[in-house]
Design a protein around this motif. Structure first.
Motif, PDB file in Angstrom:
ATOM      1  N   PHE A   1     -13.910  -9.860  -1.636  1.00  4.56           N
ATOM      2  CA  PHE A   1     -13.626 -10.641  -0.131  1.00  4.56           C
ATOM      3  C   PHE A   1     -14.435 -10.883   0.526  1.00  4.56           C
ATOM      4  CE2 PHE A   1     -10.620  -7.090  -1.350  1.00  4.56           C
ATOM      5  CZ  PHE A   1      -9.236  -7.215  -1.144  1.00  4.56           C
ATOM      6  N   ASP A   2     -14.556 -12.710   0.909  1.00  6.97           N
ATOM      7  CA  ASP A   2     -14.798 -12.994   1.586  1.00  6.97           C
ATOM      8  C   ASP A   2     -15.134 -12.953   2.935  1.00  6.97           C
ATOM      9  OD1 ASP A   2     -12.919 -14.466   2.681  1.00  6.97           O
ATOM     10  OD2 ASP A   2     -13.139 -16.318   1.927  1.00  6.97           O
TER      11      ASP A   2
ATOM     12  N   SER B   1     -14.272 -13.778   6.168  1.00  5.84           N
ATOM     13  CA  SER B   1     -13.052 -14.030   7.070  1.00  5.84           C
ATOM     14  C   SER B   1     -12.346 -13.542   6.333  1.00  5.84           C
ATOM     15  CB  SER B   1     -12.783 -15.603   6.413  1.00  5.84           C
ATOM     16  OG  SER B   1     -12.000 -15.696   5.601  1.00  5.84           O
ATOM     17  N   HIS B   2     -11.746 -12.532   4.977  1.00  6.14           N
ATOM     18  CA  HIS B   2     -10.713 -11.758   4.312  1.00  6.14           C
ATOM     19  C   HIS B   2     -11.066 -10.162   4.802  1.00  6.14           C
ATOM     20  CE1 HIS B   2      -9.345 -15.740   3.077  1.00  6.14           C
ATOM     21  NE2 HIS B   2      -8.474 -14.851   3.107  1.00  6.14           N
TER      22      HIS B   2
ATOM     23  N   LYS C   1     -11.117  -7.472   7.745  1.00  9.19           N
ATOM     24  CA  LYS C   1     -10.670  -6.757   9.040  1.00  9.19           C
ATOM     25  C   LYS C   1     -11.076  -5.379   8.982  1.00  9.19           C
ATOM     26  CE  LYS C   1      -8.737 -10.373   9.194  1.00  9.19           C
ATOM     27  NZ  LYS C   1      -7.285 -10.639  10.329  1.00  9.19           N
TER      28      LYS C   1
ATOM     29  N   LYS D   1      -6.304  -2.892   0.342  1.00  5.14           N
ATOM     30  CA  LYS D   1      -6.628  -3.617   0.330  1.00  5.14           C
ATOM     31  C   LYS D   1      -4.540  -4.570   0.445  1.00  5.14           C
ATOM     32  CE  LYS D   1      -9.704  -3.571  -3.209  1.00  5.14           C
ATOM     33  NZ  LYS D   1      -9.744  -3.567  -4.750  1.00  5.14           N
TER      34      LYS D   1
ATOM     35  N   GLY E   1      -4.753 -10.492   0.195  1.00  2.45           N
ATOM     36  CA  GLY E   1      -5.133 -10.885  -0.018  1.00  2.45           C
ATOM     37  C   GLY E   1      -7.213 -10.751   1.335  1.00  2.45           C
ATOM     38  N   TYR E   2      -6.241  -8.919   1.375  1.00  2.64           N
ATOM     39  CA  TYR E   2      -7.299  -8.861   2.749  1.00  2.64           C
ATOM     40  C   TYR E   2      -8.166  -7.287   2.425  1.00  2.64           C
ATOM     41  CZ  TYR E   2      -6.644 -13.511   6.039  1.00  2.64           C
ATOM     42  OH  TYR E   2      -6.589 -14.213   6.209  1.00  2.64           O
ATOM     43  N   LYS E   3      -9.488  -7.074   2.844  1.00  5.47           N
ATOM     44  CA  LYS E   3      -9.485  -5.753   2.823  1.00  5.47           C
ATOM     45  C   LYS E   3      -9.052  -5.366   4.029  1.00  5.47           C
ATOM     46  CE  LYS E   3     -13.711  -2.973   1.766  1.00  5.47           C
ATOM     47  NZ  LYS E   3     -15.041  -2.993   1.508  1.00  5.47           N
TER      48      LYS E   3
ATOM     49  N   ASP F   1      -3.749  -8.262   9.279  1.00  2.00           N
ATOM     50  CA  ASP F   1      -3.936  -9.708   8.062  1.00  2.00           C
ATOM     51  C   ASP F   1      -3.900 -10.558   8.308  1.00  2.00           C
ATOM     52  OD1 ASP F   1      -1.672 -10.248   7.000  1.00  2.00           O
ATOM     53  OD2 ASP F   1      -1.403  -8.208   5.827  1.00  2.00           O
ATOM     54  N   ASN F   2      -2.660 -10.919   9.480  1.00  2.00           N
ATOM     55  CA  ASN F   2      -1.987 -12.253   9.996  1.00  2.00           C
ATOM     56  C   ASN F   2      -3.247 -12.623  11.421  1.00  2.00           C
ATOM     57  OD1 ASN F   2      -0.787 -13.615   8.271  1.00  2.00           O
ATOM     58  ND2 ASN F   2       1.277 -12.456   8.806  1.00  2.00           N
TER      59      ASN F   2
ATOM     60  N   SER G   1     -11.591 -11.133  12.080  1.00  3.95           N
ATOM     61  CA  SER G   1     -12.109 -10.872  11.431  1.00  3.95           C
ATOM     62  C   SER G   1     -13.884 -10.857  12.269  1.00  3.95           C
ATOM     63  CB  SER G   1     -12.504 -11.352  10.145  1.00  3.95           C
ATOM     64  OG  SER G   1     -10.803 -12.237   9.745  1.00  3.95           O
TER      65      SER G   1
END
Length: 711
Positions: free
Chosen positions: A4-5, A7-8, A10, A70, A73-75, A273-274, A278
């Motif tokens: 995960f980069d 921005s992804h 949280k 997860k 698409g977010y961690k 996540d939405n 981050s």
């Protein structure tokens, strides 16, 4: 390469008063994401979060736990925290690295005192916050009352995003006024059915939807213009507006759920996540020398250690957040505090007590590593050539002190090592070896904090210990002037010893005039390590005592001031004037005048109306209104002077001055009379005279102890 980069990723901390359901919610979130196939429960002692033997034994969280999940698409890194204020250090360290907080409120109990206490720390860190009203399915749940209390305590920034259509055992529908959808759950919980809002709920939902939009728009001029133009904001505009307002601490969205029945956790995760920020969307960190450190994976590697634990057969594990750059296993980083270079041999992702190896962590992520030999909580590590030192966590002062002893002689060294390890893991536990009291003291947050320390010492370090009441650091002083003289004479073949000192002692206070009838030829003002002053005047005329012996007389006086005549306590706020004496051309020496000065001071002190002073603390107790009388009554039974009552939110703050000698056992007493619904803090105020009867008792007790030691 990291999965995960920045921005992804949280980082979310779960907060709330004990019993509000944080650990159960964490279990739901892991289950909903498919990371576990069966939800554990507190009763069955099989949750991912409360894995420690002591937590399973007590039935509540004691340590903060790092987990991750997860989701679309977010961690999401989750930190589950304890709810009792005895373990506030775990909460503060988690808040330091989180980018969003989820504050759980118990729908049955409403806003509890622990919630208010934790909220103060979220305000300090300016952590974006979500409220989640849990336990909607319990019989006495009252969502509307809980919302009213939340708005009363935390302001109009608390904005409802969801509300339950039913409460109690029949709860299975949630109306979401952000998406204007009703979620209908099966009795087993899990993924809900999405339905239109029923007609009988439409008016209330529309009103709350409008309130939410207006709250978002009011914090952004461009958003306000769009709202005026269209009379509505679309989902993306709401998402962006909510995120910005949360970062600025302008809006606190409020959700509802039942963690026990797994109803509502998925929607909460979707919002995290939405909408939730981050780390790279939060304001950049500022180093201690004022540098700005953006959270960018391409920047220089920099990590901050917020927690350490020691595990058998594993060693010391350090938990950290990457604030800049990308950290890889095998990398060498410099500790800004110690200057030592540490090699990051292994990197881990944590899932409670389970560790998963990883090769790298990007900026914004949280992980762990092993065996950093010279790195501790609050240390910053960075690539060579930088001088980054991030702002440290400020932990609260202790509220309780006990003395600790081993049950078996010869285990003092083992105890010392155990206490050192405890201190490494828990910065809110302070160890003090008191030369004054001749005791090893533990300063902690309360009874439960102390019980955990004892359990660790006995079960992990195999040292049996007992806690005893700490001695009180009394002080002694005088109330009137007195004079005395002492001749020290000793002859035992060869050179003898001779010294005679005449001195006057007086109570010292700022601005007092020079001693009447004496000629002051030298002045020494000593700020005493234990508080107060010793003012020493050389008033010798005619060379009765050579100037070279004055330091020895002063040394004798100082030595006696360290073991006052009444209770063996330190003496303070005294002026000593040495005005006459005799010396011998052969037998006078330093030791003679030291002894003469000591004994003359002792005799004068006993004639100068000596007074014992006791330490008094300001104690602030935060409690519900209906318990104020019980709290005040208990304080007054402890010789307290209640100075007033303030209102703090929905709670009353009782302010009192209490002698330290009367605070023994106060933590457990307060918990007992308030059923754990009160919190207190204490800080040193001043030394004041003890009552006459108390002084007599203390002198008698000291005399008996001195006689027993002689025997």
């Amino acid at each position: 390469m990291a999965e995960f980069d920045t921005s992804h990723v949280k980082n979310v901390v779960l907060l709330g008063h004990a019993g509000c359901g944080k650990t159960t919610l964490a279990e739901c979130m892991l289950f909903e994401a498919g990371l576990i196939t069966r939800r554990g429960t507190i009763a069955e002692k099989n949750t991912i979060g409360d894995y420690h033997e002591l937590e399973q034994e007590r039935g509540n969280s004691i340590f903060s736990k790092l987990m991750h999940t997860k989701w679309r698409g977010y961690k999401i890194n989750l930190i589950d925290t304890p709810g009792y204020d005895d373990f506030v250090g775990e909460v503060i360290s988690a808040l330091r690295v989180a980018d969003t907080g989820v504050m759980l409120l118990n729908a049955v109990m409403g806003v509890e005192v622990g919630t208010d206490i934790i909220w103060d720390y979220t305000e300090q860190f300016k952590t974006p916050m979500i409220f989640a009203v849990n336990k909607i399915d319990e019989d006495n749940a009252d969502f509307d009352r809980t919302v009213r209390e939340a708005k009363a305590h935390f302001g109009a920034k608390v904005v409802v995003v969801q509300y339950p259509r039913q409460q109690g055992a029949g709860f299975h529908e949630i109306i979401d006024v952000l998406r204007m959808t009703m979620y209908k759950f099966k009795d087993t919980g899990g993924k809900p059915e999405k339905l239109p809002i029923p007609d009988d709920e439409r008016a209330r939902a529309d009103e709350l939807h409008k309130e939410l939009i207006e709250a978002v728009a009011s914090n952004d001029e461009s958003m306000m213009e769009k709202y005026f133009d269209k009379g509505e904001l679309d989902e993306d505009e709401m998402k962006n507006g909510l995120k910005k307002a949360m970062i600025n601490h302008d809006i606190f969205p409020l959700f509802c759920l039942s963690a026990e029945r797994n109803m509502g956790s998925g929607r909460l995760m979707g919002f995290i996540d939405n909408v939730c920020p981050s780390a790279n969307e939060m304001p950049p960190q500022t180093t201690r020398n004022g540098q700005s450190l953006p959270c960018e994976a391409s920047g220089p590697a920099c990590i901050f250690v917020f927690k350490t634990i020691s595990e058998p057969h594993v060693g010391e594990m350090s938990f950290f957040k990457v604030y800049s750059g990308t950290v890889q296993s095998g990398m060498e980083l410099e500790n800004e505090s110690t200057g030592v270079t540490e090699k990051i041999n292994q990197l881990f992702l944590a899932e409670g007590n389970k560790r998963t190896n990883t090769t790298e962590l990007v900026a914004g992520d949280i992980g762990a590593t092993l065996k950093l030999k010279n790195t501790h909580v609050n240390n910053t590590l960075h690539v060579r050539g930088r001088n980054y030192e991030l702002q440290p966590i400020e932990f609260p002062p202790p509220n309780m002190t006990v003395a600790i002893e081993t049950l078996k002689k010869g285990e003092e060294e083992k105890l010392s090592q155990a206490l050192h390890q405890l201190r490494e893991e828990d910065p809110t536990l302070i160890v003090e070896v008191s030369q004054e009291l001749k005791q090893t003291l533990l300063h902690c947050q309360g009874d439960m904090h102390l019980a955990v320390a004892k359990w660790k010492i006995e079960h992990l370090h195999k040292v049996d210990v007992k806690f005893i009441k700490p001695r009180i650091p009394y002080r002694e002083t005088i109330r009137r002037m007195a004079e005395a003289n002492y001749r020290h004479k000793k002859q035992s073949g060869g050179a003898g010893q001779f010294g005679e000192v005449f001195l006057r002692i007086e109570p010292w206070y700022d601005g007092m005039p020079d001693p009447n009838g004496l000629n002051v030829r030298g002045r020494d003002v000593h700020e005493l390590d234990w508080g107060g002053k010793l003012v020493y005047f050389n008033c010798i005329v005619g060379g009765a005592i050579d100037t070279r012996f004055q330091p020895s007389i002063l040394k004798g006086v100082m030595e006696k001031m360290q073991t006052g005549p009444l209770t063996g306590s330190y003496v303070r706020d005294v002026r000593v004037s040495v005005y006459d004496g005799k010396m011998h051309p052969v037998d006078s020496n330093d030791i003679s005048f030291k002894i003469a000065g000591l004994m003359a001071f002792k005799q004068a002190f006993q004639q100068a109306d000596p007074q014992i002073l006791e330490p008094v603390y300001q104690v602030d107790v935060l409690c519900p209104d209906d318990l104020t009388g019980a709290v005040m009554g208990d304080l007054q039974s402890r010789r307290a002077v209640v100075e007033g009552i303030d209102t703090q939110g929905h709670f009353q703050k009782v302010i009192a001055k209490v002698p330290l000698a009367e605070m023994d056992g106060y933590s457990s007493s307060l918990r007992s009379i308030t059923q754990g619904r009160a919190k207190f803090t204490m800080k040193f105020f001043d030394y004041v005279p003890v009552p006459f009867e108390e002084q007599r008792r203390l002198i008698d007790d000291y005399s008996k102890t001195a006689k027993e030691e002689l025997v």
